[in-house]
Structure formats: C-alpha cells, structure tokens
Scaffold this motif. Structure first.
Motif, PDB file in Angstrom:
ATOM      1  N   VAL A  36      31.734  67.723  87.803  1.00 34.99           N
ATOM      2  CA  VAL A  36      30.281  67.877  87.781  1.00 34.99           C
ATOM      3  C   VAL A  36      29.659  66.693  88.509  1.00 34.99           C
ATOM      4  N   ARG A  37      28.647  66.989  89.268  1.00 31.91           N
ATOM      5  CA  ARG A  37      28.074  66.029  90.226  1.00 31.91           C
ATOM      6  C   ARG A  37      27.617  64.716  89.588  1.00 31.91           C
ATOM      7  N   HIS A  38      27.050  64.764  88.401  1.00 26.55           N
ATOM      8  CA  HIS A  38      26.497  63.546  87.802  1.00 26.55           C
ATOM      9  C   HIS A  38      27.573  62.545  87.370  1.00 26.55           C
ATOM     10  N   LYS A  39      28.847  62.912  87.469  1.00 29.30           N
ATOM     11  CA  LYS A  39      29.916  61.982  87.101  1.00 29.30           C
ATOM     12  C   LYS A  39      30.449  61.210  88.306  1.00 29.30           C
TER      13      LYS A  39
ATOM     14  N   SER B  20      34.670  58.733 107.644  1.00 29.04           N
ATOM     15  CA  SER B  20      35.511  59.231 106.542  1.00 29.04           C
ATOM     16  C   SER B  20      34.768  60.242 105.684  1.00 29.04           C
ATOM     17  N   LEU B  21      35.442  61.346 105.359  1.00 29.45           N
ATOM     18  CA  LEU B  21      34.895  62.301 104.396  1.00 29.45           C
ATOM     19  C   LEU B  21      35.082  61.718 103.004  1.00 29.45           C
ATOM     20  N   LEU B  22      34.014  61.676 102.227  1.00 33.11           N
ATOM     21  CA  LEU B  22      34.068  61.114 100.881  1.00 33.11           C
ATOM     22  C   LEU B  22      34.039  62.198  99.805  1.00 33.11           C
ATOM     23  N   TYR B  23      33.080  63.103  99.917  1.00 28.69           N
ATOM     24  CA  TYR B  23      32.942  64.169  98.936  1.00 28.69           C
ATOM     25  C   TYR B  23      32.027  65.242  99.507  1.00 28.69           C
ATOM     26  N   SER B  24      32.005  66.367  98.824  1.00 31.55           N
ATOM     27  CA  SER B  24      31.128  67.478  99.182  1.00 31.55           C
ATOM     28  C   SER B  24      30.368  67.910  97.944  1.00 31.55           C
TER      29      SER B  24
ATOM     30  N   LYS C 103      25.752  71.596  92.120  1.00 27.44           N
ATOM     31  CA  LYS C 103      25.979  71.067  90.771  1.00 27.44           C
ATOM     32  C   LYS C 103      27.333  70.376  90.608  1.00 27.44           C
ATOM     33  N   TRP C 104      28.212  70.572  91.571  1.00 27.36           N
ATOM     34  CA  TRP C 104      29.557  70.012  91.515  1.00 27.36           C
ATOM     35  C   TRP C 104      29.830  69.168  92.743  1.00 27.36           C
ATOM     36  N   ALA C 105      30.755  68.245  92.601  1.00 32.18           N
ATOM     37  CA  ALA C 105      31.236  67.450  93.728  1.00 32.18           C
ATOM     38  C   ALA C 105      32.723  67.724  93.905  1.00 32.18           C
ATOM     39  N   HIS C 106      33.122  67.914  95.149  1.00 35.15           N
ATOM     40  CA  HIS C 106      34.536  67.984  95.500  1.00 35.15           C
ATOM     41  C   HIS C 106      34.879  66.652  96.152  1.00 35.15           C
ATOM     42  N   VAL C 107      35.557  65.812  95.422  1.00 34.31           N
ATOM     43  CA  VAL C 107      35.929  64.484  95.897  1.00 34.31           C
ATOM     44  C   VAL C 107      37.181  64.603  96.757  1.00 34.31           C
TER      45      VAL C 107
END
Length: 137
Positions: free
Chosen positions: A55-58, A86-90, A96-100
C-alpha cells in the motif's frame, strides 16, 4: 508514512544508482512477482522487473524528493531518479499501491517473487529456468 504507522514493521532502505534519491518502505509487502512485459523490460533495461507490492502510504521518500522524474499520469506512474534514471517504484492500482523495484532495495525484503507475469511478451532471448508459476498475461 508516520512513525506510528511503521513502529512495528521492519523498515527497508532503497535508493537509486547515484544515491540522490533514498526511500524507506515497510517490510510488509503483500505480493512480489517478476514482470516480463515490454514496458518493464524497457524501463529496467533487463529481461524482467522484480517488484514487490505494498500500500502506497507505507513508502516514504527520505532524500531527493525533488530529484524524481515521473512518467505517467497523476494517478498511475513510474518514478525514476532524474539524475541517473534508476527506476525506484511505480504507483499502480488506481494510485493506491506502490510496486517497489526490488533491485533498488539495499536491504533484503522478507518476501520473494512468487510468479512470472506477462511471459507472453517476455524477451525472446531470455529463458526462465526456475519453477515459479508462469502467467501469459
């Protein structure tokens, strides 16, 4: 992410190649996969992108917030270091979500990729040699 939200979680550090951007993320990923789609291959310059979803807020930027470049729209996008690329996250799933990008993590997460996705468009020169499930899309 505030201290109270992460007090019980192990915190992982991630950063870009040139170390201009640094982030913290709770080691509470819900899933991890290896994505073989053409966009992930182009973004990483590799055969696939190992990523972990949370979840994005984490996820919190702790250095270099002004050194980020965003590709995409206001809701879903890829975040790169503006200096080294560098790709960090999406941000995904309606933002609502982050793909690290797991390769950006300094610390080892407790999760491991559980499947290969979008193997229908994988690089023809790459052979998947592990026993993880493979999904065409």
């Amino acid at each position: 992410m505030t201290g109270s939200e992460i007090s019980n979680a192990r915190i992982l550090i991630g950063e870009c190649y040139c170390r201009a951007v640094r982030f913290e993320v709770a080691d509470e990923f819900s899933y991890a996969m290896n994505c073989h789609c053409s966009n992930c291959r182009r973004t990483t310059g590799s055969a696939f992108k190992p990523f972990a979803g949370i979840v994005r807020h984490k996820l919190r930027i702790v250095r270099g917030g002004d050194q980020r470049t965003v590709f995409g729209d206001d809701i879903t996008h890829d975040v790169h270091c503006a200096r080294c690329g560098s790709l960090l996250y999406s941000h995904v799933r309606e933002g609502k979500w982050a793909h690290v990008a797991m390769g950006a993590l300094i610390d080892a997460p407790s999760i491991r990729p559980s499947a290969h996705i979008f193997v229908g468009s994988k690089a023809p020169w790459h052979e998947i040699t592990d026993d993880l499930p493979q999904y065409r899309g």
